[in-house]
Design an enzyme around this catalytic site. Structure first.
Site, PDB file in Angstrom:
ATOM      1  CD  GLU A 166      -2.703  -0.731   2.699  1.00 24.94           C
ATOM      2  OE1 GLU A 166      -2.607   0.348   3.326  1.00 24.94           O
ATOM      3  OE2 GLU A 166      -3.354  -1.692   3.105  1.00 24.94           O
ATOM      4  CG  ASP A 186      -3.699   8.051   8.778  1.00 21.41           C
ATOM      5  OD1 ASP A 186      -3.474   6.841   8.927  1.00 21.41           O
ATOM      6  OD2 ASP A 186      -4.015   8.565   7.688  1.00 21.41           O
TER       7      ASP A 186
END
Ligand SMILES: Cc1ncc(COP(=O)(O)O)c(C=O)c1O
Lengths: 437, 285
Positions: free
Chosen positions: B57, B68
């Protein structure tokens, strides 16, 4: 009466009929839910709870009771003739949301959502705040209704609105300065969303404006539309007619949609939103997300936003912490794109000039956010002339801004200035300003 | 099972099927393009593949990454401060893909929207990318992306969470191509002491809702956790730990971590086989 919409965004025909009946998740192509899957259940739960509560007479009665006995509703209408002399002689009426408990319109939405929090059985609220007014209102409601309260605030804003940080802490809230990104409202929202994803079982995210994923834009609007509903009746009682224009400042857009909503289906009433023009539209240092932004997704909704060619959010700039946000609520994006409402930038210095004028002519110290709407009224009054009638949402009072204004106008010595030296960034563009005070 | 009419395998799914046949889960690394600079980020992703990572990824950094935690936030910010542009990330995809593992881009929705959804899909496909993971795009809002990914033959990987209802699990499983990304906990990315039971339950429920392949991300950082998750999931996704390794110890750190995690994943099925039918890749109860 015709007032041009925001130029290129205006489309020829207006939507006929029931603009007031718009519901989420979409307003035209704007709105939606661009959020992590983890939040969908909480948004669904909130949507259901809100719709049931809104249809429940007992809930509405409880909210009305709080507004009557705690907020101080209905808020009054004040005519400001000495101020209006500077607006081409137009007649100007102020809707006094500054007189609400906690000092701004934010409490209207907060009490509604705090009651919903109880109804959902949650025990903790989190909020973002820019100017601190939404944070103070949330901390207030949390104290009143016995909820745990955490407020996220950009570090830059904790410095320029230190008084409100103290107020929140006195009320028992935990204020967390956010040190990432531009250290303003947008970053506070990011941090609140991260908290929410993590603690969603116990926590309600008490969002302070008409932005964010569905149902926030619709729900916050419904809690704020009391402003326009009251004002429409008050203006009719006082003058026997509808105003020619209704004006409000727009950050995320809650006070603006709150006062506009009752007038959406009155086609002869111009709706004018004033965006923060910062250092000036051409400098690129501003927060005019409708005038200068493009369609994009930020904080869960599709709307207009300030972004670069790659879709990275641009930093916004405004002397007013409450307007210092690169996005805007989706219903405003829709009202702008249909041409029903106009969106214009007001610079820091024009807002501060209107701030001074209201202080000196009427004995009312406005929030700097609201001063943007006042500046818009000065200009609109001059455009429309002496027979025009303007309704302005005075969304908040200026106590929180006394330090910033004192620096801007140079009315105190350095030794007297109470807040952090970091606020010194807000210095007058023109030394002559101080002398004029 | 759903998807009878449409082939939902895709390129990442094909890789996962190969590994399943070989009796193990996949190791999937996440690293943001442009951190600490573009060249190093490409070298790091390639080093990870050489040391045993099966699917890569590559993060397209975004200014407001609400899913995040601090480690990836800081890395993304550094990548943006260093001037990383979308076009450069697409070029990086091409360079990483040359290492042989399928490469998927992970990004928030606005950069794709701004680029133009179909143009992004076209350019990602022509760079050799396998697909896209979209942490803030749910299938309900993804009409344009579903059309573009069909047109350009890309995998589309949506997330499921412990809070997802059975109906949403089924809807998301139907919408995905390649695999379904199961967020192990309610929260943001970051290194965690333990992965938690919710992850295994979620993988089980997601399969029950029709998903053929489910990979687990959020909080996996060491070989023990990789082994534990690899016993019941089709793939183990590691992000923050790779970012930390790159930040602290450079390319060697990435190589070392990838090797250790690969060993953890390799022993996962052996351990699981002793008490369940792990060879089918189905979760044990
Ligand atoms: C007094 C006042 N007016 C306006 C705003 C801007 O918010 P909104 O656009 O949601 O009304 C704020 C936000 O902090 C505020 O405190």
């Amino acid at each position: 009466m015709t007032i041009a919409g925001s130029g290129a965004r205006q489309q020829p025909q207006q939507q006929p009929g029931h603009l007031r009946d718009q519901h989420g998740p979409y307003f035209g192509q704007f709105g939606g839910r661009f959020v992590p899957e983890a939040l969908i259940r909480a948004l669904d739960e909130l949507d259901t709870c809100y719709r049931q509560a809104w249809a429940d007479e007992a809930f509405r009665a409880e909210l009305d009771r709080l507004h009557a006995t705690y907020t101080g509703r209905p808020s009054i209408l004040t005519e400001v003739p000495r101020f209006a002399e500077h607006a081409g002689g137009a007649r100007i009426l102020l809707k006094r949301e500054d007189l609400n408990h906690t000092g701004s319109h934010k409490i209207n939405n907060v009490l509604g959502q705090a009651l919903l929090t109880k109804r959902m059985g949650k025990t903790r609220v989190i909020a973002e705040t820019g100017a601190g007014q939404h944070g103070v209102a949330t901390a207030t409601a949390a104290a009143l209704l016995d909820l745990e309260c955490v407020v996220y605030m950009g570090e830059h804003d904790t410095e320029r609105q230190a008084l409100n940080v103290a107020r929140m802490r006195l009320l028992g809230a935990d204020v967390i300065p956010v040190k990432t990104g531009s250290r303003t409202l947008k970053d506070a929202i990011n941090e609140a969303l991260r908290d929410w994803v993590t603690n969603v079982d116990t926590t309600h995210y008490l969002m302070g404006t008409v932005a964010g994923p569905h149902p926030f834009p619709e729900m916050v609007r419904d809690f704020q539309k009391v402003i326009g509903e009251e004002a429409r009746g008050q203006v009719l009682d006082l003058t026997g007619r509808l105003p020619d224009a209704v004006l409000a400042c727009v950050g995320g857009g809650s006070n603006a949609i709150g006062i506009f909503h009752a007038f959406l289906d009155d086609p002869d009433v111009a709706l004018i939103s004033l965006e923060a023009g910062g250092d000036g539209f051409d400098t690129g240092r501003h927060a005019s997300s409708i005038t200068a932004g493009q369609t994009g997704v930020l904080h869960g909704a599709k709307s207009f936003l300030l972004q670069d060619e790659d879709g990275q959010t641009l930093e916004s700039h405004s002397i007013s912490a409450g307007l210092d946000y690169p996005g805007v609520g989706p219903e405003h994006a829709w009202l702008a794109s249909t041409g029903r409402a106009a969106y214009r930038p007001v610079t820091d210095s024009a807002a501060m000039e209107a701030f001074r004028l209201l202080c000196r002519t009427e004995g009312i110290i406005p929030a700097i956010e609201s001063a943007h709407a006042l500046a818009g009224a000065l200009e609109t009054g001059r455009e429309l002339g002496p027979d025009s009638l303007l309704l302005v949402n005075l969304s908040g009072r200026g106590d929180k801004d006394v330090d910033t204004a004192a620096r801007w106008f140079g009315v105190l010595s350095d030794a007297d200035l109470v807040q952090s030296a970091a606020t010194a960034a807000a210095t007058p563009v023109d030394e002559g300003e101080g002398a004029g005070w | 099972m759903t998807g009878s009419a449409v082939d939902q395998t895709g390129r990442t799914g094909a890789r996962l099927e190969e590994l399943r046949a070989a009796g193990r889960a996949a190791l999937i690394s996440f690293l943001p393009a442009g951190f600490p600079d573009l060249e190093t980020s490409v070298a790091a992703a390639r080093a990870a593949v050489e040391a045993g990572v099966d699917i890569v990824e590559l993060g397209l950094p975004y200014s407001d990454p609400v899913m995040d935690g601090p480690v990836i936030q800081r890395a993304a910010q550094q990548a943006l401060d260093g001037g990383t542009r979308t076009k450069q990330v697409l070029h990086a995809v091409e360079q990483v893909a040359a290492a042989g593992a399928p490469v998927v881009v992970m990004t928030y929705w606005n950069p794709v929207l701004r680029y133009g959804v179909d143009a992004f899909a076209r350019d990602l496909a022509s760079a050799g990318g396998a697909g896209l993971i979209t942490p803030d795009l749910v299938p309900d809002e993804a009409g344009e992306w579903i059309a573009a990914s069909d047109a350009h033959d890309l995998d589309r990987i949506f997330l499921v969470a412990p809070s997802s209802s059975p109906e949403r699990l089924a809807m998301t499983a139907r919408a995905c191509r390649g695999f379904v990304y199961a967020a192990s906990t309610m929260g943001v990315t970051g290194v965690r002491a333990s992965v938690g039971d919710a992850a295994q339950r979620l993988v089980h429920d997601t399969r029950g809702a029709g998903a053929e392949r489910v990979c687990v991300g959020l909080g996996v950082s060491n070989p023990e956790q990789a082994a534990e998750v690899g016993a019941y999931a089709d793939g183990v996704i590691v992000g923050s730990a790779f970012v930390k390794a790159l930040d602290d110890r450079g390319l060697d750190g990435v190589t070392q971590l990838a090797g250790d995690l690969a060993a953890g994943v390799a022993r996962s099925r052996a351990a699981a086989a002793t008490n369940s039918t792990a060879g089918t890749g189905k979760a044990s109860e």
